[in-house]
Every structure is written in C-alpha cells, then in structure tokens.
Write a protein that holds these residues in place. Structure first.
Motif, PDB file in Angstrom:
ATOM      1  N   GLU A  43      -5.999  70.017 -49.293  1.00 13.36           N
ATOM      2  CA  GLU A  43      -6.725  71.034 -50.099  1.00 13.36           C
ATOM      3  C   GLU A  43      -7.732  71.939 -48.958  1.00 13.36           C
ATOM      4  O   GLU A  43      -7.921  72.860 -49.114  1.00 13.36           O
ATOM      5  CB  GLU A  43      -7.428  70.704 -51.360  1.00 13.36           C
ATOM      6  CG  GLU A  43      -6.484  70.650 -52.432  1.00 13.36           C
ATOM      7  CD  GLU A  43      -7.020  70.045 -54.081  1.00 13.36           C
ATOM      8  OE1 GLU A  43      -7.946  69.476 -53.799  1.00 13.36           O
ATOM      9  OE2 GLU A  43      -6.251  70.235 -54.999  1.00 13.36           O
ATOM     10  N   LYS A  44      -8.276  70.696 -48.595  1.00  7.97           N
ATOM     11  CA  LYS A  44      -9.373  71.166 -47.666  1.00  7.97           C
ATOM     12  C   LYS A  44      -8.871  71.954 -46.330  1.00  7.97           C
ATOM     13  O   LYS A  44      -9.407  72.989 -45.982  1.00  7.97           O
ATOM     14  CB  LYS A  44     -10.203  69.962 -46.847  1.00  7.97           C
ATOM     15  CG  LYS A  44     -11.590  70.256 -46.837  1.00  7.97           C
ATOM     16  CD  LYS A  44     -12.351  68.832 -46.216  1.00  7.97           C
ATOM     17  CE  LYS A  44     -13.278  68.341 -47.113  1.00  7.97           C
ATOM     18  NZ  LYS A  44     -13.805  67.082 -46.699  1.00  7.97           N
ATOM     19  N   MET A  45      -7.704  71.453 -46.057  1.00  4.41           N
ATOM     20  CA  MET A  45      -7.134  72.275 -44.754  1.00  4.41           C
ATOM     21  C   MET A  45      -6.682  73.619 -45.241  1.00  4.41           C
ATOM     22  O   MET A  45      -6.616  74.739 -44.791  1.00  4.41           O
ATOM     23  CB  MET A  45      -5.770  71.670 -44.497  1.00  4.41           C
ATOM     24  CG  MET A  45      -5.904  70.511 -43.565  1.00  4.41           C
ATOM     25  SD  MET A  45      -4.476  69.166 -43.480  1.00  4.41           S
ATOM     26  CE  MET A  45      -3.515  70.427 -42.666  1.00  4.41           C
ATOM     27  N   LEU A  46      -6.173  73.727 -46.687  1.00  4.61           N
ATOM     28  CA  LEU A  46      -5.833  75.301 -47.165  1.00  4.61           C
ATOM     29  C   LEU A  46      -6.892  75.982 -47.354  1.00  4.61           C
ATOM     30  O   LEU A  46      -7.001  76.971 -46.935  1.00  4.61           O
ATOM     31  CB  LEU A  46      -5.062  74.894 -48.478  1.00  4.61           C
ATOM     32  CG  LEU A  46      -4.003  75.569 -49.037  1.00  4.61           C
ATOM     33  CD1 LEU A  46      -2.877  75.159 -48.251  1.00  4.61           C
ATOM     34  CD2 LEU A  46      -3.773  75.133 -50.564  1.00  4.61           C
ATOM     35  N   GLU A  47      -8.062  75.348 -47.647  1.00  2.00           N
ATOM     36  CA  GLU A  47      -9.268  76.279 -47.711  1.00  2.00           C
ATOM     37  C   GLU A  47      -9.838  76.673 -46.362  1.00  2.00           C
ATOM     38  O   GLU A  47     -10.249  77.746 -46.497  1.00  2.00           O
ATOM     39  CB  GLU A  47     -10.428  75.230 -48.419  1.00  2.00           C
ATOM     40  CG  GLU A  47     -11.531  76.027 -49.002  1.00  2.00           C
ATOM     41  CD  GLU A  47     -12.929  75.064 -49.436  1.00  2.00           C
ATOM     42  OE1 GLU A  47     -12.219  73.971 -50.011  1.00  2.00           O
ATOM     43  OE2 GLU A  47     -13.762  75.048 -48.847  1.00  2.00           O
ATOM     44  N   HIS A  48      -9.842  76.004 -45.671  1.00  2.00           N
ATOM     45  CA  HIS A  48     -10.195  76.286 -44.168  1.00  2.00           C
ATOM     46  C   HIS A  48      -9.085  77.339 -43.640  1.00  2.00           C
ATOM     47  O   HIS A  48      -9.830  78.384 -43.130  1.00  2.00           O
ATOM     48  CB  HIS A  48      -9.899  75.155 -43.038  1.00  2.00           C
ATOM     49  CG  HIS A  48     -10.936  74.017 -43.407  1.00  2.00           C
ATOM     50  ND1 HIS A  48     -10.861  72.928 -43.059  1.00  2.00           N
ATOM     51  CD2 HIS A  48     -12.241  74.120 -44.220  1.00  2.00           C
ATOM     52  CE1 HIS A  48     -11.981  71.950 -43.272  1.00  2.00           C
ATOM     53  NE2 HIS A  48     -12.646  72.672 -44.089  1.00  2.00           N
ATOM     54  N   SER A  49      -7.871  77.226 -43.828  1.00  2.00           N
ATOM     55  CA  SER A  49      -6.782  78.227 -43.515  1.00  2.00           C
ATOM     56  C   SER A  49      -6.939  79.762 -44.312  1.00  2.00           C
ATOM     57  O   SER A  49      -7.184  80.672 -43.697  1.00  2.00           O
ATOM     58  CB  SER A  49      -5.631  77.611 -43.918  1.00  2.00           C
ATOM     59  OG  SER A  49      -4.668  78.776 -44.100  1.00  2.00           O
ATOM     60  N   ARG A  50      -7.567  79.465 -45.591  1.00  2.00           N
ATOM     61  CA  ARG A  50      -7.740  80.841 -46.275  1.00  2.00           C
ATOM     62  C   ARG A  50      -9.090  81.353 -45.736  1.00  2.00           C
ATOM     63  O   ARG A  50      -8.895  82.411 -45.341  1.00  2.00           O
ATOM     64  CB  ARG A  50      -8.156  80.423 -47.719  1.00  2.00           C
ATOM     65  CG  ARG A  50      -6.945  80.464 -48.684  1.00  2.00           C
ATOM     66  CD  ARG A  50      -7.237  80.413 -50.043  1.00  2.00           C
ATOM     67  NE  ARG A  50      -6.155  79.885 -50.745  1.00  2.00           N
ATOM     68  CZ  ARG A  50      -6.167  78.706 -51.322  1.00  2.00           C
ATOM     69  NH1 ARG A  50      -7.060  77.990 -51.213  1.00  2.00           N
ATOM     70  NH2 ARG A  50      -5.085  78.044 -51.998  1.00  2.00           N
ATOM     71  N   ALA A  75     -10.261  81.155 -42.773  1.00  2.00           N
ATOM     72  CA  ALA A  75      -9.953  81.681 -41.316  1.00  2.00           C
ATOM     73  C   ALA A  75      -8.978  83.069 -41.403  1.00  2.00           C
ATOM     74  O   ALA A  75      -9.449  83.687 -40.638  1.00  2.00           O
ATOM     75  CB  ALA A  75      -9.137  80.838 -40.548  1.00  2.00           C
ATOM     76  N   THR A  76      -8.246  82.959 -42.105  1.00  2.00           N
ATOM     77  CA  THR A  76      -7.220  84.201 -42.208  1.00  2.00           C
ATOM     78  C   THR A  76      -7.678  85.195 -43.150  1.00  2.00           C
ATOM     79  O   THR A  76      -6.942  86.331 -43.194  1.00  2.00           O
ATOM     80  CB  THR A  76      -5.799  83.523 -42.594  1.00  2.00           C
ATOM     81  OG1 THR A  76      -5.724  82.856 -44.128  1.00  2.00           O
ATOM     82  CG2 THR A  76      -5.124  82.675 -41.451  1.00  2.00           C
ATOM     83  N   GLY A  77      -8.621  84.765 -44.171  1.00  2.00           N
ATOM     84  CA  GLY A  77      -9.138  85.844 -45.107  1.00  2.00           C
ATOM     85  C   GLY A  77      -8.020  86.142 -46.352  1.00  2.00           C
ATOM     86  O   GLY A  77      -8.201  87.202 -46.982  1.00  2.00           O
ATOM     87  N   ARG A  78      -7.106  85.154 -46.583  1.00  4.60           N
ATOM     88  CA  ARG A  78      -5.761  85.321 -47.469  1.00  4.60           C
ATOM     89  C   ARG A  78      -6.003  84.179 -48.335  1.00  4.60           C
ATOM     90  O   ARG A  78      -6.033  83.015 -47.699  1.00  4.60           O
ATOM     91  CB  ARG A  78      -4.751  85.631 -46.835  1.00  4.60           C
ATOM     92  CG  ARG A  78      -4.485  87.151 -46.296  1.00  4.60           C
ATOM     93  CD  ARG A  78      -3.101  87.362 -46.151  1.00  4.60           C
ATOM     94  NE  ARG A  78      -2.648  86.702 -44.990  1.00  4.60           N
ATOM     95  CZ  ARG A  78      -1.139  86.718 -44.666  1.00  4.60           C
ATOM     96  NH1 ARG A  78      -0.508  87.176 -45.514  1.00  4.60           N
ATOM     97  NH2 ARG A  78      -0.901  86.188 -43.455  1.00  4.60           N
TER      98      ARG A  78
END
Lengths: 103, 444
Positions: free
Chosen positions: A91-98, A100-103
């Motif tokens: 989930e943390k990875m997902l959050e970081h990804s969101r 960083a990419t703004g999506r």
C-alpha cells in the motif's frame, strides 16, 4: 545452508497465504489462486510443495486436518500478521507511486 | 541403445538443461536415468517431449498429485527430480526466487567445497609422503615434473577453494537479500575446481604409475573411493533416511575421507615397519617389476626377493645394515651385480658399508645374454636415509653413454655436496675414473 525466514513475500507466497485463509489441501490451493486471479497467477506444483513445509516450519500456516491422505493447511495468526505487513508495504508503494505520478 | 551425457554444472542452469533435454528428445534420445555423473538417454522415435525439473523431496501426496496432473517421473539425482510429459504443462517451479534458492541448496556449497577439500587433503598427504619417505621421493626418481604438477595443482586448488568459499558466501547473502546471484562466476569456479581436481588426481596417479610402476594402486584408489561412496550412500539411504540431503552429503564425504585415510595409514604403517627394521618379508606398496633371470638362485643368502629388490637376509650375513630398506636394495643389487661381474670374468672387489666383497663372497650365477656388458653402479647416501642409485637402464646394455647419465651424475654430485658420501663405485676403471673426476670437479 541454514535458511533464513522470508524477508519479503514473493507474489506466489502472498497468493498461497491468501488462499489459505480457508482450510485447503495442496491442489486446492493451486485452484483457489487460479480462480482468485482469473488465471493470471499460476502456482507451480513444485513451488507450492516447496513452500508449504517452509511456511509450516516458520509458523505461517498450520496443519488442520487430513482427508484422503491429503494434508489440509490453514493460515495462522502469525501468518496473517505477515500477510498484513506485506499488504502495508505494498500500500505504501502504491501511495508513493500515486504521489510521484499524480494519479 | 544408450547415450551418456556428462552432467557437470548443467544443474546450475535449469533452462539450458531443459532445452538440451527437449532437443535430445527431438533427435530421438529420451532421458532415462540421472546418475551422479551422467544423464543416460535411451533411443526411441523422435518426438516433442516437455521436461520439468523439480527440487522437492519425495512426498507421497505430492508425487500422487503430480502424477494426476500428468507429470511423469523419470529419475532423481539427489534432490533434483526429472519429470516429462507429452503435453505442455505448467512449470513446476513458478517462483523464480524460490527456484534459485532451491537450486543453490542443491548445487552449493557443500558438494564442490567438500570435493575440493578432500582432493586437497589427498594431495597434501601425497606430497607429505613423497618428502617423508626418501626412498619414494620423486626427486630421486626423475619425476620432478610430476611432483611439480602435483604441488602446482594443489596450490591452485587452495586458491580456488578460498575464492569459491568467498563467492558462495556472497551468493548466499545476495540470495537471502533477494538480489541476483552471479551464476556465471559460480559456474566458472565449479568448472575450474573440476578441472584442477582432475589434474591433481591424474598427477597423483601418474606418479604411482611412473615411480612405483604399480598398476594396482591405479585401480585400487579410485575403486576404493567409488566403493566407499556407494557403501556410504546405500547405508545412508537404507538406515538414515531422515537426515537432510546436506547432512547426508557431509557424511558421505566423511566416509570417503575415512576410507582413504585408513587405506593410507595401513600403507604407511607397513612403510614405517620397513624403514625401522632390519628384516622384513614384504611391503604391500611396491613390487619390483624388474626381474633378473638369474635372481632366484643367485645366492643362498637370498631367501626371497619380493619387494623392490628387498631381500630377507639371515642376520649374520647382514653387513652393517642400519637402514633395512636401503641396505636391502643395495645389498641385493650388489649381489646381482657381483654375480654378473664374476660371470663376465671381471674381478668383483668392492666395498659395501666398509666391508670388502671379494670373489669368494660374491656368488656365481648364469648371466643374461648380453656378454661383456660394462655395467656400473654408483651409490651415494647420507645417514642411510638419503639414497641415490645410478645404474644403467639395463644390465643388458653393452655401452653406457655418458651423455645420458650426465644428469644423474650431476644429481649425485649435488647429493655429495649436501654431505652424502659415496659408498661404492663400481665399473670399469675408466668409468670409475670418469665418475670420480666428475664428482671431484663439482666438489672443488
């Protein structure tokens, strides 16, 4: 070679543990993962039977019964905790990804 | 029809291994057995066959399930199990990280490291033996190159062993952290270990062949290793099944080392017995293959000649034989030579350990056909342990070429410089003069 406890769960390990929320025997686990992922994740029989004893040894799963000489396993509270830990990590990875990419 | 393919390090690369198996099947060769060293193929009509490799132990439930799913079991080599099917089935090991983990457990580190260690031990022991027992010393047998080969191969193996240990430790750590392992490096190291091991073993065998001229050892040694491996495995499989594969491997290695060690200790104890006593009848390590036709009845003193010219001599006839082994050789050769000289009409009169041998003490015997051969014999020794003999390749040689002997002269001169003394020189006056002047020159 002394084996260490799994540092992180690989996707296959993750799905096997997920499938074991219900008590199941080996072949059942493979089927359950297959259905759960619409056939996207396929657990090899060798992988499954290499992992089951390891999970058992590390206390992730427990032997809960036997039918037709097939051992039935289920996840333990410790296993659930490990699974939750893995989920939090993802989930943390997902959050970081969101972020960083703004999506 | 059968075909064999060496396994080597194939297991390190499962994909390549499977590819090879499927190619073989298309050519009509089907995997039939997986031995420790070889894969055995049988001939059949060529067809598409799919192969699967697994690393799990034999569990009845698991085996049954694989069978139900259509995987046909072929054979197992340690923990590596081969399956095949005519239809394409899912791979058995679907998790690459786990697969590498299992594979590394199978291949590393025990097998290669213990093999290297075992070979090293044998090599070191061999070198020790060669130095300890001057009689067998390679440096007096013209086998310096072989000795050098053994030392070099052994040194190389020490280096390899250390490098391999480091590489394996690194690989295991990386693997634990989920990082990729440098399989190419491990492969290379494994191959190098095999090659240097082979060099070492062949060099050791070559020494037995070259120095001892004894084929028995050549057969016995590998047979012993194979037999103990086989016995070890059979025993373990039959009685100690619950042990893990790694512990089994350790035990097997231990059994081999113990077997070889015991073998060497027996041989050594006989050698020591030989070194320390004045009388003995046999030595199991070495039998003189040069048999002189006149030897059997050469002298009533000689009760028996059975080992490298060693003789059993009644005590009263032993002339200051301080070191049994060496003096036995000298003694028997002197007798042979004396008999030979006497037969050719020369006057044998020479000194051995301070005693003069006269025509009366040298026996008469028939000689080989090469009449008037001018044989010579030089023996130098120090403290009865340093032995060097110089004699013509055969008593039958009529002419001894000085050139061919020069290297040996030089060596005996070197021995003298180290404090050896010439015990005896035999030959025609001209030869004696030649040898002595050579020695004197090198001494001054």
């Amino acid at each position: 070679m002394a084996r260490k406890e799994f540092a992180t769960l690989t996707p296959q390990m993750f799905y096997i543990l997920l499938a074991l929320y219900e008590p199941r025997h080996g072949y059942d686990v493979m089927q359950a993962v297959h259905e759960m992922t619409d056939g996207e994740v396929q657990i090899g029989a060798g992988t499954l039977y290499a992992l089951l004893p390891r999970f058992l040894e590390d206390g992730y799963i427990a032997l809960v019964g036997e039918t037709d000489r097939k051992k039935i396993y289920q996840i333990t509270p410790y296993g659930r905790e490990k699974l939750a830990e893995e989920r939090r990590r993802m989930e943390k990875m997902l959050e970081h990804s969101r972020k960083a990419t703004g999506r | 029809m059968k075909k064999y393919k060496r396994i080597g390090i194939r297991f390190l690369d499962e994909d390549a291994c499977i590819q090879m198996l499927e190619q073989m099947a298309r050519k009509g060769w089907f995997l039939n057995k997986a031995g420790d060293m070889f894969l055995v193929f049988r001939r059949d009509t060529p067809k598409q066959m799919h192969y699967y490799i697994d690393y799990n132990r034999n569990d009845p439930e698991y085996t049954q399930m694989l069978e139900d799913l259509g995987y046909r079991f072929i054979d197992a080599r340690r923990t590596v199990r081969f399956y095949c099917s005519e239809q394409q089935l899912p791979v058995l090991q679907s998790d690459p990280i786990l697969k590498r983990d299992l594979m590394l457990e199978e291949v590393f580190p025990e097998r290669d490291i213990w093999l290297s260690a075992l070979l090293l031990l044998l090599g070191a022991y061999q070198i020790r033996n060669m130095n300890e027992i001057s009689l067998f010393s390679l440096f007096y047998s013209g086998a310096e190159t072989l000795a050098g080969g053994i030392v070099l191969a052994a040194m190389f193996m020490v280096v390899l062993l250390i490098v391999q240990l480091i590489a394996v430790r690194k690989a295991v750590r990386k693997q634990a952290e989920g990082l990729p392992v440098r399989m190419k490096l491990l492969k290379g190291l494994s191959a190098l270990t095999e090659i240097s091991g082979m060099v070492l073993v062949s060099a050791i065998f070559a020494v037995y062949w070259y120095v001892y001229h004894h084929s028995l050892f050549l057969i016995l040694y590998p047979l012993l290793v194979l037999a103990s491996l086989w016995a070890g495995r059979t025993l373990l499989n039959r009685y100690i099944i619950p042990l893990s594969e790694q512990k089994k491997r350790l035990l097997r290695t231990f059994i081999v080392i113990a077997a070889v060690g015991i073998f060497r200790i027996i041989a050594d104890s006989r050698l020591n017995e030989l070194k320390n006593t004045g009388r003995r009848t046999s030595l199991p390590l070495y039998t003189d293959t040069e048999v002189y036709p006149w030897e059997e009845e050469v002298n009533p003193w000689l009760e028996r000649i059975d080992v490298y010219g060693s003789v059993t001599v009644p005590e009263e006839m032993v002339l200051e034989c301080r070191s049994g082994t060496i003096s036995d050789i000298v003694f028997s050769r002197l007798i042979r030579y004396g008999a030979y000289l006497k037969q050719t009409g020369s006057t044998p009169s020479f000194t051995m350990y301070g005693r003069t041998m006269t025509p009366d003490t040298v026996p008469e015997r028939e000689l080989p056909s090469a009449e008037n051969a001018q044989a010579m014999f030089v023996h130098t020794a120090s403290k009865d342990t340093d032995i060097y003999t110089l004699e013509p390749a055969s008593f039958k040689d009529n002419v001894i070429s000085f050139e061919s002997q020069e290297k040996q002269y030089r060596r005996s001169a070197a021995l003298m410089r180290r404090g050896s003394r010439i015990i005896m020189v035999l030959g025609t006056p001209a030869q004696i003069a030649e040898i002595l002047s050579f020695h004197l020159q090198s001494l001054t």
